[in-house]
Design a protein around this motif. Sequence first.
Motif, PDB file in Angstrom:
ATOM      1  N   GLU A 149      41.416  54.636  53.242  1.00  0.00           N
ATOM      2  CA  GLU A 149      40.665  53.706  52.402  1.00  0.00           C
ATOM      3  C   GLU A 149      39.909  52.733  53.299  1.00  0.00           C
ATOM      4  OE1 GLU A 149      41.223  49.957  49.299  1.00  0.00           O
ATOM      5  OE2 GLU A 149      42.987  50.891  50.232  1.00  0.00           O
ATOM      6  N   HIS A 150      38.609  52.684  53.145  1.00  0.00           N
ATOM      7  CA  HIS A 150      37.771  51.769  53.903  1.00  0.00           C
ATOM      8  C   HIS A 150      37.905  50.354  53.334  1.00  0.00           C
ATOM      9  CE1 HIS A 150      35.431  54.614  56.439  1.00  0.00           C
ATOM     10  NE2 HIS A 150      35.823  55.483  55.516  1.00  0.00           N
ATOM     11  N   ILE A 162      40.069  62.666  55.952  1.00  0.00           N
ATOM     12  CA  ILE A 162      39.939  62.898  57.390  1.00  0.00           C
ATOM     13  C   ILE A 162      40.640  64.207  57.760  1.00  0.00           C
ATOM     14  CG2 ILE A 162      40.455  62.034  59.700  1.00  0.00           C
ATOM     15  CD1 ILE A 162      40.477  59.228  58.549  1.00  0.00           C
ATOM     16  N   PHE A 168      41.345  50.990  59.184  1.00  0.00           N
ATOM     17  CA  PHE A 168      41.162  51.143  57.747  1.00  0.00           C
ATOM     18  C   PHE A 168      42.028  50.139  56.998  1.00  0.00           C
ATOM     19  CE2 PHE A 168      40.212  55.307  59.549  1.00  0.00           C
ATOM     20  CZ  PHE A 168      39.000  55.612  58.948  1.00  0.00           C
ATOM     21  N   THR A 214      45.527  66.666  57.737  1.00  0.00           N
ATOM     22  CA  THR A 214      44.600  65.824  56.997  1.00  0.00           C
ATOM     23  C   THR A 214      45.271  64.539  56.534  1.00  0.00           C
ATOM     24  OG1 THR A 214      45.136  67.094  55.010  1.00  0.00           O
ATOM     25  CG2 THR A 214      43.123  67.704  56.175  1.00  0.00           C
ATOM     26  N   ILE A 247      44.207  60.721  54.084  1.00  0.00           N
ATOM     27  CA  ILE A 247      43.242  59.992  53.266  1.00  0.00           C
ATOM     28  C   ILE A 247      43.173  58.560  53.783  1.00  0.00           C
ATOM     29  CG2 ILE A 247      42.668  59.152  50.955  1.00  0.00           C
ATOM     30  CD1 ILE A 247      42.397  62.170  51.227  1.00  0.00           C
ATOM     31  N   ARG A 269      36.239  52.479  49.497  1.00  0.00           N
ATOM     32  CA  ARG A 269      35.794  53.870  49.532  1.00  0.00           C
ATOM     33  C   ARG A 269      36.856  54.724  50.208  1.00  0.00           C
ATOM     34  NH1 ARG A 269      32.932  56.236  53.686  1.00  0.00           N
ATOM     35  NH2 ARG A 269      32.594  54.132  54.538  1.00  0.00           N
ATOM     36  N   GLU A 322      38.089  58.271  52.154  1.00  0.00           N
ATOM     37  CA  GLU A 322      37.592  59.312  53.052  1.00  0.00           C
ATOM     38  C   GLU A 322      38.713  60.307  53.338  1.00  0.00           C
ATOM     39  OE1 GLU A 322      36.132  59.863  57.720  1.00  0.00           O
ATOM     40  OE2 GLU A 322      36.248  57.856  56.825  1.00  0.00           O
ATOM     41  N   ARG A 334      39.839  53.659  65.070  1.00  0.00           N
ATOM     42  CA  ARG A 334      39.252  53.319  63.770  1.00  0.00           C
ATOM     43  C   ARG A 334      40.272  52.504  62.979  1.00  0.00           C
ATOM     44  NH1 ARG A 334      37.096  58.438  60.710  1.00  0.00           N
ATOM     45  NH2 ARG A 334      35.717  56.891  59.770  1.00  0.00           N
TER      46      ARG A 334
END
Length: 284
Positions: A236-237, A245, A10, A232, A234, A241, A243, A8
């Motif tokens: 940023e898209h 994770i 980001f 966890t 964080i 936005r 998210e 993924r």
Amino acid sequence: MEDASETRHFRTLFISDVHLGSKAAKTDFLLDFLRTHEADTIILVGDIVDGWRLKRSWYWPQSCNDVVQKLLRKARKGTRIVYIPGNHDEFMRDFPGIHFGGIEVAQRIVHEMADGKKYLVLHGDEFDVVVRNARLLAYLGDWAYDTAIAINVILAAVRRRLGMPYWSFSAWAKLQVKHAVNFIGEFQRVVADEARRAEVDGVICGHIHHAVMEDIDGIHYVNTGDWVESCTAIAEHPDGRLELISWSHKVSEAPAGKRASKLVPILLPKPLSEPSQDDGVRAA
């Protein structure tokens, strides 16, 4: 559910409280996460290296080197990496503006999201009265936290044998103590106040190992959590936005030498309410 083999990408990743040098650091989980997550910018939000524990006794296995090398490799390939020191790696605060292998050090930054919103990014220990004014008490709290993590290891092994899911004793104990609950709520409030003074839209911090995203009186408060218990980060898209994770604890429960192929969401503690002032509890 998603295939962990798919990478993924980001705009930004925010990671904190890895505590390299501590036996509790889930370095294998972080390496697994970094292999399957790319970003234009990675912001390390403090306590990446645990200088406190390294001073007590040296512990630096190959997995710690692997995490460092993975980040340096990303920097060489063009990822911007910003290191904001915390209280456990406060020795890095002597080098603001300095670059180490492509990793830049900063006390705090204002990060502008893709949608134009601005977030203050800082570790957050400056708002912990115990860390600032009672260092001995903070060290004692650190020892107690180590003990709780050791209990975690034993319980996790027993629960695996019984076919039960992962459960964090230390996270549970922390949230059962009234003073700790009050501390978390008060910490969130004062950090949000700092963001308001900085005239930004939100704040991203770490320090208390309590991952959450919520609005506090008009300020978007975001805590990155940790890589000791919750694993966890964080993200940023591209559209700005954010998210939260949660990297699967199923990775930890896979047999030695094997990687889990699936991500399974974990439940995070609900946002706390009705905070009250408490200076006697130390954040992790």
